[in-house]
Design an enzyme around this catalytic site. Structure first.
Site: not given
Length: 740
Positions: A82, A121, A124, A144
């Site tokens: 992110a 992310g 993910e 994270e």
């Protein structure tokens, strides 16, 4: 061909492959008869990137010519996760979770081609793809938790379904990065290639067209459960709480993974989202994200007046000398060799040289074995002759912390080294300018304060002497970065930044013992606050005799001090002789098996409360007529922690640090300050500067003979200005006299 992604050349192959880059903020599109490359501007999953991916994948799924999709990144990098900068503002653009769900639910196989990294992310996103191919040198992970968050795009739900509970807990609660080979063993990736990952992904995509996709959708999988599910989670929570020391995110990560074990995917995703919402607005997340940006800002060192060192080009360092092969010198030598710098290591006696040689080689060999490479033993030479330093680019002196000894070394280096060689001192608090004064090159002298063990600890204080040239400081800072350190430029004053503040922290802890606390009570309060070890355990670990020698050198201990009834006031302020009395009894810490705590034997690690210390403190208080009082955990934390921030404000006023962020990074990376509290200066801002001022005033009224409890001028001025943001603190220093 047109400039937009809709202008696509058809493949000659009957199976049309859409090679889609990870970030779709388009700046150009170029195609040929068998491939399309869309070049991005960024690696992170920003709003523009999510929008581009969402739109392009939707087009690919609708295009009847497209039979499969390969998702990859530009310039050999898949995705770093992110855009953290978006966290501080309202989110815009397509959300990440629906985008990943759409990819997973698609009726055409999607293959992730992972090069260099798939983090946060980015991983993910890859888990939402049906297949994953990784380059052999790629790193994968869900970090994270290091930002006070959890993987909130399905990572806590998909990963356990793929790897099983124990492996997912390990990766998610620690945030550690893993190699492509480990990812293959865990089943996270389907193939690892030494060649071009995109080409390998295209090959895989061609081979799976027409196969059922339902088995490849991780959200459809049942989570494989260990036989003793409750036992696994109980053990992990114990480990996490011990390691996290009050951090919320690792515990929340474990709870989210438990949801993957016990709930259907959709409900587990709801649990993940609820836990993330709690973390996202927490002070701990703000602190950890602050650390993320502050660490990067520290490497761009600047002066308090806003001027920068950008115009100072660092010198190249190919060869270096290390003088002294004690604990610090060994670690420094290992750092340099691992960074690809040839080293000449010097000792004065054969016995110390042999011991240092064995230790350094052993460290290099163990590191090489762990990484599966050959130890670079050829890059270090061991010698008893200073003459072998004559051709090195830079020398780092790491001898005993004694000014006379260091001055003799620097005088000799002036005679031996070539005229343009940089001379660096690994001192923890001595005057760099005094050392420079005995050389023929004061502008080429700088301090490089490593922290033990030097090959492990991340902090490097670069001490700018009054005559250190900008080029010299730039070289030291750049070398620190090359060694993998967080380099912070600080001014030349006793103790610099870290140890100058540490002295006051120690003083408060000792005064609390005088007033009624026990070592274990103080340590427990500080560990509950988040420190990995309390101050007295740290003192035992380091050795109480180190501070004893420093106090002797400072004139605080000498023949005029009555050994039976030592004064509690020296040099015009309150002084606590308790640690001196312990040293006189031979209680030197772990090395002697006795210090503030009791150990099984000399060198023992397990600290146990010692009844003898309790008796020692009672006798001391009786001797001086001190009435023991109840000390609360709040008082321990406030006096020890607020005095650090208070001295930090004085350091800013004195121009010894460029910014409060620099002070915080010194404490996070050098002194075990809990990252989830941001640093002493950030913590003071979080608590509220007015509260810090009020509590310091309260404690100073109780203890008027402790001058460092008196609030600093800058703190008072900031509270008077209604506590502006940290970025504006420097504007309230009336006369900036930078020492950098």
């Amino acid at each position: 061909m047109g400039s937009g992604p809709e202008k696509v050349a058809a493949f000659l192959d009957p199976v049309y492959i859409w090679v889609l880059l990870c970030v779709l903020e388009f700046n150009s599109v170029c195609g040929c008869s068998d491939e399309l490359f869309i070049r991005p501007l960024s690696l992170v999953l920003s709003a523009a990137v999510r929008k581009g991916i969402t739109e392009a994948v939707a087009r690919a799924f609708k295009d009847t010519r497209v039979k499969a999709v390969v998702l990859c990144g530009e310039n050999g990098k898949f995705c770093g996760g992110a855009d953290i900068r978006e966290f501080a503002k309202a989110m815009s653009g397509p959300p990440l979770v629906p985008m990943i769900h759409a990819i997973e639910a698609g009726e055409k196989p999607v293959v992730a081609a992972i090069e260099e990294m798939a983090l946060g992310g980015g991983l993910e996103l890859a888990l939402g793809c049906h297949y994953r191919v990784a380059h052999a040198k790629a790193r994968l992970g869900l970090p994270e938790v290091t930002l006070g968050l959890l993987p909130a795009a399905g990572g806590t739900q998909r990963l356990p379904r793929l790897t099983g509970i124990p492996a997912a807990l390990d990766l998610i609660t620690t945030g550690r990065h893993i190699s492509a080979q480990e990812a293959l063993k865990l089943g996270i990736v389907d193939r690892v290639t030494e060649g071009n990952a995109v080409e390998a992904a295209v090959e895989l995509a061609l081979s799976v067209v027409g196969r059922p996709l339902a088995p490849r959708r991780l959200s459809n999988h049942a989570t494989p459960l260990p036989a003793d599910l409750d036992g696994v989670f109980e053990e992990v929570l114990v480990q996490v709480k011990r390691r996290a020391r009050g951090a919320m995110a690792p515990v929340a990560c474990a709870k989210a993974v438990r949801a993957a074990a016990e709930l259907p995917y959709s409900r587990g995703l709801e649990c993940e989202r609820e836990l993330m919402n709690t973390l996202f607005t927490s002070g701990q997340a703000r602190a950890l994200q602050y650390c993320f940006f502050a660490q990067r800002a520290a490497g761009k060192w600047s002066l308090p007046n806003g001027a920068r060192w950008d115009n100072s080009r660092p010198r190249a360092v190919h060869t270096a000398g290390v003088i002294g092969l004690g604990t610090m010198g060994r670690g420094i030598a290992v750092c340099l060799v691992k960074a690809g710098i040839s080293v000449v290591a010097v000792e004065t006696e054969e016995k110390q040289l042999d011991s240092g040689r064995r230790a350094v080689r052993g460290m290099l060999e163990r590191d090489a074995k762990r990484r599966g490479v050959t130890a670079p033993l050829h890059m270090i030479t061991f010698t008893l002759s200073m003459q072998q330093l004559r051709d090195v680019d830079l020398v780092i002196e790491a001898v005993f912390e004694d000014m006379a000894l260091k001055k003799s070394v620097f005088a000799e280096l002036s005679r031996v080294c070539r005229p343009n060689a940089l001379l660096c001192t690994n001192t923890s608090g001595l005057d760099v300018d005094e050392l420079a004064s005995v050389t023929d090159r004061p502008p080429l002298v700088v301090g490089m304060h490593f922290f033990a063990p030097a090959h492990v600890m991340k902090l490097l204080e670069v001490i700018c002497g009054p005559r250190s040239s900008p080029e010299t400081v730039a070289t030291a800072m750049t070398l620190g970065k090359r060694l993998g350190k967080v380099s912070v430029a600080v001014g030349n004053c006793p103790g610099f930044v870290g140890n100058r503040m540490l002295k006051l922290y120690l003083d408060q802890a000792h005064f609390l013992l005088e007033e009624g606390a026990s070592p274990e009570q103080v340590d427990q309060a500080l560990e509950e606050f988040g420190f990995a070890l309390g101050i007295f355990k740290v003192a035992d670990l380091s050795g109480l005799d180190i501070g004893w020698r420093v106090r002797k050198a400072a004139g605080l201990i000498g023949p005029d001090v009555d050994p039976k009834f030592p004064s509690r006031h020296r040099q015009g302020r309150r002084y606590c002789p308790l640690p001196d009395l312990l040293c006189e009894q031979g209680r030197l810490g772990q090395k002697s098996g006795r210090g503030w705590y009791l150990y099984d034997s000399a060198g023992g690690k397990e600290a146990r409360p010692d009844p003898a210390i309790s008796s020692f403190l009672q006798e001391y208080r009786l001797r001086y007529g001190i009435s023991a009082r109840r000390i609360t955990e709040q008082e321990v934390v406030e006096r020890c922690v607020f005095v650090l921030a208070n001295e930090g404000f004085r350091i800013l006023e004195d121009g010894m640090a460029a910014a409060p962020e620099d002070i915080d990074m010194v404490y996070v990376f050098g002194y075990g300050w809990p990252r989830h509290r941001g640093g002493p200066m950030f913590h003071a801002a979080q608590v509220g500067l007015a509260t810090v001022l009020q509590r310091l005033e309260f404690y100073h009224r109780q203890n008027p003979d402790i001058p460092h409890l008196q609030p600093s001028t800058l703190l008072r001025r900031l509270v008077g200005a209604r506590s502006p943001p940290m970025q504006q603190w420097k504007q309230h220093i009336r006369s900036i006299n930078s020492q950098l």
